[in-house]
Scaffold this motif. Structure first.
Motif, PDB file in Angstrom:
ATOM      1  N   ARG A  71     -31.245 -19.514 -18.353  1.00 39.73           N
ATOM      2  CA  ARG A  71     -32.466 -18.707 -18.224  1.00 39.73           C
ATOM      3  C   ARG A  71     -33.268 -18.628 -19.527  1.00 39.73           C
ATOM      4  O   ARG A  71     -34.487 -18.749 -19.514  1.00 39.73           O
ATOM      5  CB  ARG A  71     -32.114 -17.311 -17.733  1.00 39.73           C
ATOM      6  CG  ARG A  71     -33.351 -16.487 -17.411  1.00 39.73           C
ATOM      7  CD  ARG A  71     -32.988 -15.143 -16.860  1.00 39.73           C
ATOM      8  NE  ARG A  71     -32.664 -15.295 -15.445  1.00 39.73           N
ATOM      9  CZ  ARG A  71     -32.310 -14.290 -14.662  1.00 39.73           C
ATOM     10  NH1 ARG A  71     -32.205 -13.071 -15.157  1.00 39.73           N
ATOM     11  NH2 ARG A  71     -32.051 -14.489 -13.403  1.00 39.73           N
ATOM     12  N   ALA A 137     -41.920 -12.953 -13.977  1.00 43.07           N
ATOM     13  CA  ALA A 137     -40.724 -13.184 -14.801  1.00 43.07           C
ATOM     14  C   ALA A 137     -40.559 -12.083 -15.839  1.00 43.07           C
ATOM     15  O   ALA A 137     -39.460 -11.546 -15.997  1.00 43.07           O
ATOM     16  CB  ALA A 137     -40.814 -14.548 -15.480  1.00 43.07           C
ATOM     17  N   PHE A 142     -37.507 -11.398 -10.248  1.00 44.79           N
ATOM     18  CA  PHE A 142     -37.117 -12.808 -10.173  1.00 44.79           C
ATOM     19  C   PHE A 142     -37.203 -13.396  -8.767  1.00 44.79           C
ATOM     20  O   PHE A 142     -37.501 -14.577  -8.627  1.00 44.79           O
ATOM     21  CB  PHE A 142     -35.736 -13.016 -10.793  1.00 44.79           C
ATOM     22  CG  PHE A 142     -35.718 -12.710 -12.266  1.00 44.79           C
ATOM     23  CD1 PHE A 142     -36.533 -13.423 -13.145  1.00 44.79           C
ATOM     24  CD2 PHE A 142     -34.922 -11.696 -12.775  1.00 44.79           C
ATOM     25  CE1 PHE A 142     -36.538 -13.146 -14.501  1.00 44.79           C
ATOM     26  CE2 PHE A 142     -34.928 -11.418 -14.127  1.00 44.79           C
ATOM     27  CZ  PHE A 142     -35.738 -12.138 -14.992  1.00 44.79           C
TER      28      PHE A 142
END
Length: 175
Positions: A71, A137, A142
């Motif tokens: 991520r 984001a 998400f």
């Protein structure tokens, strides 16, 4: 943080997203009407075409990173892609403010103009998609981020790749 709070946080950015999605294309269009009587020390089209190519590669790499669960690397790559796009836009406008437009003179005019027009139209259309995707984001929404990213990614990638194709097709006709 729950989903309702994420959506509320996201909504705080909506006015800014709308404003930027309108102001950026209008400012670019207005600046195209401004001609500066200066000669740039470098020829910008191959530079901003390279920026488009790098943007495309960064976008693809970012997708691979998120699919692997990295991520933070994905986040950094996406921020870099946004920076590259802003840099491209500044150079593109600067070039057109200081140089006359080049006309395509090749035998593939219908193809060239299809690619050019779709590139320009989608470069305007992708602005709110990128901004919404980014906001989802940073607000940690998400699930909604993933949904819109599935639309944003191919649009943005198309704009980056067709920017390179347009440059390659027109480059023989630069003076």
């Amino acid at each position: 943080m729950n989903n309702e709070q994420n959506i509320l946080d996201e909504k705080k950015y909506n006015k800014l997203i709308v404003a930027l999605s309108i102001i950026i294309p209008l400012a670019v269009a207005a600046l195209f009407g401004v001609k500066l009587d200066i000669e740039l020390p470098i020829f910008l089209p191959p530079i901003y075409a390279t920026i488009n190519a790098v943007t495309a590669l960064v976008l693809i790499l970012a997708v691979f990173k998120i699919k692997k669960g990295h991520r933070k690397a994905h986040e950094n790559l996406m921020k870099f892609a946004i920076l590259l796009s802003v840099l491209f836009l500044v150079m593109y406008v600067l070039y057109h403010m200081t140089s006359d437009s080049t006309r395509y003179q090749g035998s593939l005019k219908p193809l060239y103009y299809f690619i050019l027009i779709s590139h320009i139209a989608l470069s305007v259309a992708v602005i709110p998609f990128v901004l919404i995707t980014y906001v989802r984001a940073i607000t940690k929404n998400f699930e909604r981020h993933k949904k819109i990213a599935k639309i944003t990614f191919p649009l943005w990638l198309y704009v980056a790749v067709t920017g390179v194709i347009v440059y390659i097709m027109i480059s023989p006709y630069y003076l």
